[in-house]
Design an enzyme around this catalytic site. Structure first.
Site, short mmCIF file in Angstrom:
data_model
loop_
_atom_site.label_atom_id
_atom_site.label_comp_id
_atom_site.label_asym_id
_atom_site.label_seq_id
_atom_site.Cartn_x
_atom_site.Cartn_y
_atom_site.Cartn_z
N ASP A 52 -1.15 -23.04 -9.27
CA ASP A 52 -0.99 -24.48 -9.45
C ASP A 52 -1.20 -25.19 -8.12
OD1 ASP A 52 0.51 -26.34 -11.84
OD2 ASP A 52 0.36 -27.21 -9.84
N ARG A 63 10.05 -32.29 -18.95
CA ARG A 63 9.48 -31.26 -19.81
C ARG A 63 9.04 -29.99 -19.10
NH1 ARG A 63 6.38 -34.89 -18.09
NH2 ARG A 63 4.25 -34.47 -17.42
N LYS A 76 4.61 -26.22 -6.95
CA LYS A 76 5.08 -25.67 -8.24
C LYS A 76 4.95 -24.16 -8.31
CE LYS A 76 4.22 -29.74 -11.04
NZ LYS A 76 3.42 -30.34 -12.13
N PHE A 122 -9.75 -30.82 -18.98
CA PHE A 122 -10.91 -30.10 -19.48
C PHE A 122 -11.76 -29.50 -18.37
CE2 PHE A 122 -9.72 -32.29 -23.32
CZ PHE A 122 -9.91 -31.29 -24.26
N GLU A 123 -11.64 -30.04 -17.17
CA GLU A 123 -12.37 -29.45 -16.05
C GLU A 123 -11.96 -27.98 -15.88
OE1 GLU A 123 -11.97 -31.92 -12.66
OE2 GLU A 123 -13.00 -30.49 -11.37
N CYS A 164 -18.74 -23.41 -28.12
CA CYS A 164 -19.24 -23.30 -29.49
C CYS A 164 -18.70 -24.49 -30.31
CB CYS A 164 -18.77 -22.01 -30.15
SG CYS A 164 -19.47 -20.51 -29.45
N CYS A 178 -1.46 -37.14 -20.64
CA CYS A 178 -0.01 -37.36 -20.66
C CYS A 178 0.29 -38.75 -20.13
CB CYS A 178 0.70 -36.29 -19.86
SG CYS A 178 0.19 -36.18 -18.15
ZN LIG Z 1 -20.02 -20.32 -27.27
#
Ligand SMILES: [Zn+2]
Length: 332
Positions: A52, A63, A76, A122-123, A164, A178
């Protein structure tokens, strides 16, 4: 009675013993990563590498179950390792305070039996997908947003890969974070516990679920989505565009906080003692140095420099100004 007696009754002696031999990386030790890492450490997975880049902030404590008030401001990965070592001293824990980039992902993530997505972006997920394709390592997608939990175990080419289903990372404007949608702690707990369960199957020798599982716990919805029937060209031909990408100095706004992160790719070692001198004379104030970081104040901004070249600038600074600060002070 042994530490693992109760899970051994369920898994059987041999399957349980396999867990002691497994090496797992948890990428991201935020909300989902905290829960995933806790279950795996307590179950006695032999080696856990905890990755991290961030420091514990007060808004995490709602959380992120591994941390408390006494950890505020600490990296962290290190705070998580301390807590988990107390939960199970048999596990070999390796904390890495680093930012996963195309420049270091292959090196950092080689040699594991499984990669767990504890990230919030998503990176990182597209990088993990590329590492999985390049090295043949399985990984588990895990996400929580609002009241929703999503988990998908992937092991290309035996199974589908992330691309895919989703060829490109979504535009950042299209993604709830978030910060924009908020998140409820129990949704995180369900996503992460589901992912940890799939991990225990895989690590002890049982095939994980192949469907993408989605719960909306607030709206009482459940979905099991079948993976796409045809493979994309990226996993079929082992094309790893995200791993192959290169950038030098990148600035991005921090999620949920006022400030900017700067990272350098490929990562490089900073000479922290020398920078400490330079910054103290520049700002006329004391800078605090620890083995892996240097921290102080420049104008309105609280700044943390990490030994791998990364910087966090908390305060009213724009990404562009942050980049120029970095180039000017640290050198790019
Ligand atoms: Zn694939």
């Amino acid at each position: 009675m042994s530490r693992y007696a109760k899970q051994r009754i369920y898994l059987g002696k041999e399957a349980d013993a396999r867990l002691r031999e497994r090496r797992v990386a948890v990428i991201g030790l935020g909300a989902t990563g905290s829960v995933i890492a806790s279950w795996l450490a307590r179950a006695g997975v032999g080696h856990l590498t905890l990755i991290d880049r961030d420091l514990v902030e007060r808004s995490n404590l709602q959380r992120q179950l591994l941390y408390g008030e006494s950890d505020l401001g600490e990296p962290k990965a290190e705070a998580a390792a301390r807590r988990l070592a107390d939960a199970n001293p048999d596990v070999v824990l390796t904390p890495l305070v680093t930012d996963l980039t195309s420049g270091n992902a292959r090196e950092v993530l080689t040699g594991f039996d499984l990669l767990l997505d504890g990230s919030d972006n998503f990176e990182v997920r597209f990088l993990l997908n590329d590492v999985a394709i390049a090295t043949g390592t399985p990984w588990i997608y895990c996400g929580a947003i609002g009241g929703e939990a999503m988990v998908w175990p992937l092991h290309p080419p035996a199974t589908a890969c992330l691309r895919c289903l989703m060829e490109e990372p979504p535009e950042s404007a299209d993604v709830d974070t978030c910060d924009s949608a908020g998140v409820l702690g129990p949704a995180v707990g369900v996503a992460a516990s589901w992912a940890a369960m799939e991990a225990l199957k895989l690590l002890s020798g049982t095939a994980p679920h192949v469907d993408l599982v989605r719960f909306d716990l607030w709206r009482n919805e459940r979905q099991f989505l079948k993976p796409p029937a045809t493979r994309c060209r990226y996993c079929r031909e082992r094309v790893t565009e995200f791993l192959d990408a290169r950038w030098t100095l990148k600035a991005s706004r921090l999620c949920g906080l006022e400030g900017v992160q700067i990272r350098v790719n490929p990562p490089r070692q900073l000479d922290l003692p020398r920078l400490q001198e330079r910054l103290q004379s520049r700002t006329g104030s004391d800078w605090h140095r620890a083995p892996m970081l240097l921290r102080g104040q420049d104008g309105d901004n609280r700044i943390t420099l990490f030994s791998d070249g990364r910087a966090l600038l908390h305060g009213p600074i724009t990404p562009e100004r942050a980049r120029s600060w970095y180039s000017e002070v640290v050198g790019a």
